[in-house]
Scaffold this active site. Sequence first.
Site, PDB file in Angstrom:
ATOM      1  N   ASN A  24      -0.912  80.844  17.903  1.00 40.89           N
ATOM      2  CA  ASN A  24      -0.718  80.833  19.357  1.00 40.89           C
ATOM      3  C   ASN A  24      -1.552  81.888  20.099  1.00 40.89           C
ATOM      4  OD1 ASN A  24       2.789  79.787  19.229  1.00 40.89           O
ATOM      5  ND2 ASN A  24       0.946  78.571  19.531  1.00 40.89           N
ATOM      6  N   SER A  43       3.491  81.401  17.093  1.00 41.63           N
ATOM      7  CA  SER A  43       2.877  81.274  15.769  1.00 41.63           C
ATOM      8  C   SER A  43       1.632  82.149  15.670  1.00 41.63           C
ATOM      9  CB  SER A  43       2.495  79.811  15.514  1.00 41.63           C
ATOM     10  OG  SER A  43       1.316  79.490  16.223  1.00 41.63           O
ATOM     11  N   ASP A  87       9.317  72.857  20.806  1.00 37.98           N
ATOM     12  CA  ASP A  87       8.076  72.283  21.340  1.00 37.98           C
ATOM     13  C   ASP A  87       8.323  71.516  22.648  1.00 37.98           C
ATOM     14  OD1 ASP A  87       5.408  71.742  21.394  1.00 37.98           O
ATOM     15  OD2 ASP A  87       5.448  70.216  19.821  1.00 37.98           O
ATOM     16  N   ILE A 111       4.782  69.915  10.860  1.00 39.77           N
ATOM     17  CA  ILE A 111       5.478  71.151  10.469  1.00 39.77           C
ATOM     18  C   ILE A 111       4.802  72.381  11.101  1.00 39.77           C
ATOM     19  CG2 ILE A 111       4.275  71.407   8.235  1.00 39.77           C
ATOM     20  CD1 ILE A 111       8.005  72.087   8.767  1.00 39.77           C
TER      21      ILE A 111
HETATM   22  C1  FPP Z   1       5.674  75.159  22.230  1.00 44.14           C
HETATM   23  O1  FPP Z   1       5.560  74.362  23.393  1.00 44.14           O
HETATM   24  C2  FPP Z   1       6.372  76.382  22.570  1.00 44.14           C
HETATM   25  C3  FPP Z   1       5.881  77.628  22.351  1.00 44.14           C
HETATM   26  C4  FPP Z   1       4.581  77.887  21.731  1.00 44.14           C
HETATM   27  C5  FPP Z   1       6.657  78.831  22.773  1.00 44.14           C
HETATM   28  C6  FPP Z   1       8.150  78.745  22.632  1.00 44.14           C
HETATM   29  C7  FPP Z   1       8.750  79.916  23.273  1.00 44.14           C
HETATM   30  C8  FPP Z   1       9.880  79.954  24.000  1.00 44.14           C
HETATM   31  C9  FPP Z   1      10.765  78.795  24.184  1.00 44.14           C
HETATM   32  C10 FPP Z   1      10.308  81.216  24.669  1.00 44.14           C
HETATM   33  C11 FPP Z   1      10.160  82.446  23.805  1.00 44.14           C
HETATM   34  C12 FPP Z   1      11.113  83.429  24.198  1.00 44.14           C
HETATM   35  C13 FPP Z   1      12.011  84.029  23.398  1.00 44.14           C
HETATM   36  C14 FPP Z   1      13.096  84.765  24.040  1.00 44.14           C
HETATM   37  C15 FPP Z   1      12.009  83.977  21.933  1.00 44.14           C
HETATM   38  P1  FPP Z   1       4.122  74.069  23.972  1.00 44.14           P
HETATM   39  O2  FPP Z   1       3.758  75.159  24.905  1.00 44.14           O
HETATM   40  O3  FPP Z   1       3.137  73.882  22.868  1.00 44.14           O
HETATM   41  O4  FPP Z   1       4.376  72.734  24.730  1.00 44.14           O
HETATM   42  P2  FPP Z   1       3.372  71.508  24.903  1.00 44.14           P
HETATM   43  O5  FPP Z   1       3.070  71.003  23.504  1.00 44.14           O
HETATM   44  O6  FPP Z   1       4.152  70.542  25.703  1.00 44.14           O
HETATM   45  O7  FPP Z   1       2.171  72.036  25.613  1.00 44.14           O
END
Ligand code: FPP
Length: 253
Positions: free
Chosen positions: A81, A78, A33, A208
Amino acid sequence: MLRFFKSKKHKVENKEIEIDRNNIPKHIAIIMDGNGRWAKEKKLPRTMGHRAGVESIRRIIKESHVLGIKYLTLYAFSTENWKRPKDEVGALMKLLVEYLRNEIGELNANGVVIKILGDTTKLADDCQKEIKDAVELTKDNKGVVVNIAFNYGGRDEILRAVKAVSKDVEKGIINLDDITDDIFESYLYTKGTPDPDLIIRPSGEKRISNFLLWQCAYSEFWYSNVNWPDFKEKDLHRAIYDYQNRDRRFGGV
Ligand code: FPP
């Protein structure tokens, strides 16, 4: 082919902590996150945060290999998402494809096993192909098992398992009274994987978020204020050190 650094002399320590190499958690799961906030702080588009998050994935897989962690589960996308803007969803799919395409050779050379938790049938064709090839290529490897949770939701996983087990009861393959924890687990995406010992969530959130709902029953949780793109080996060490100093009772005394 570049091999990950692995040496008996490698010391997992910094100024404050030293990790007990004989008590390394077998399975670590991470809610990656804070990518969006990381990007916002730097006045960059959110997708740059996700791209920087892939660098952390690289670091943490390597470090897991060095430390002898057997299973690493990464929550990448998820079932909720899909609600994000279309370009962000597209960018996350593209990152997975690029990552697997560019890095599968090195991962394979280092014995990494790639598995996907989630419903991949809803993903674009190129994404499905890259996943299928990576899983097939690495399936007999003996190194770290990296589970990428993609289009994964804990409730969705449990519902699917309930439906599948009900069908098998209907067909007479299994008796209702014979369903145990172990049998039920064999219907989950994580079939054959031990429950996570430690669940890490960076970025200061303490939720979670529909992650490994069945499997987290006795997991230890560790939080950090660092955003995922800034998550370094030392943060993993701190999490493990903290885990090693807890008293896990699994409901006993
Ligand atoms: C949550 O941060 C992160 C995600 C929903 C995506 C995570 C994905 C990656 C790190 C890359 C995926 C790539 C591979 C190779 C598996 P957020 O966007 O919700 O952050 P925020 O809460 O600060 O907005």
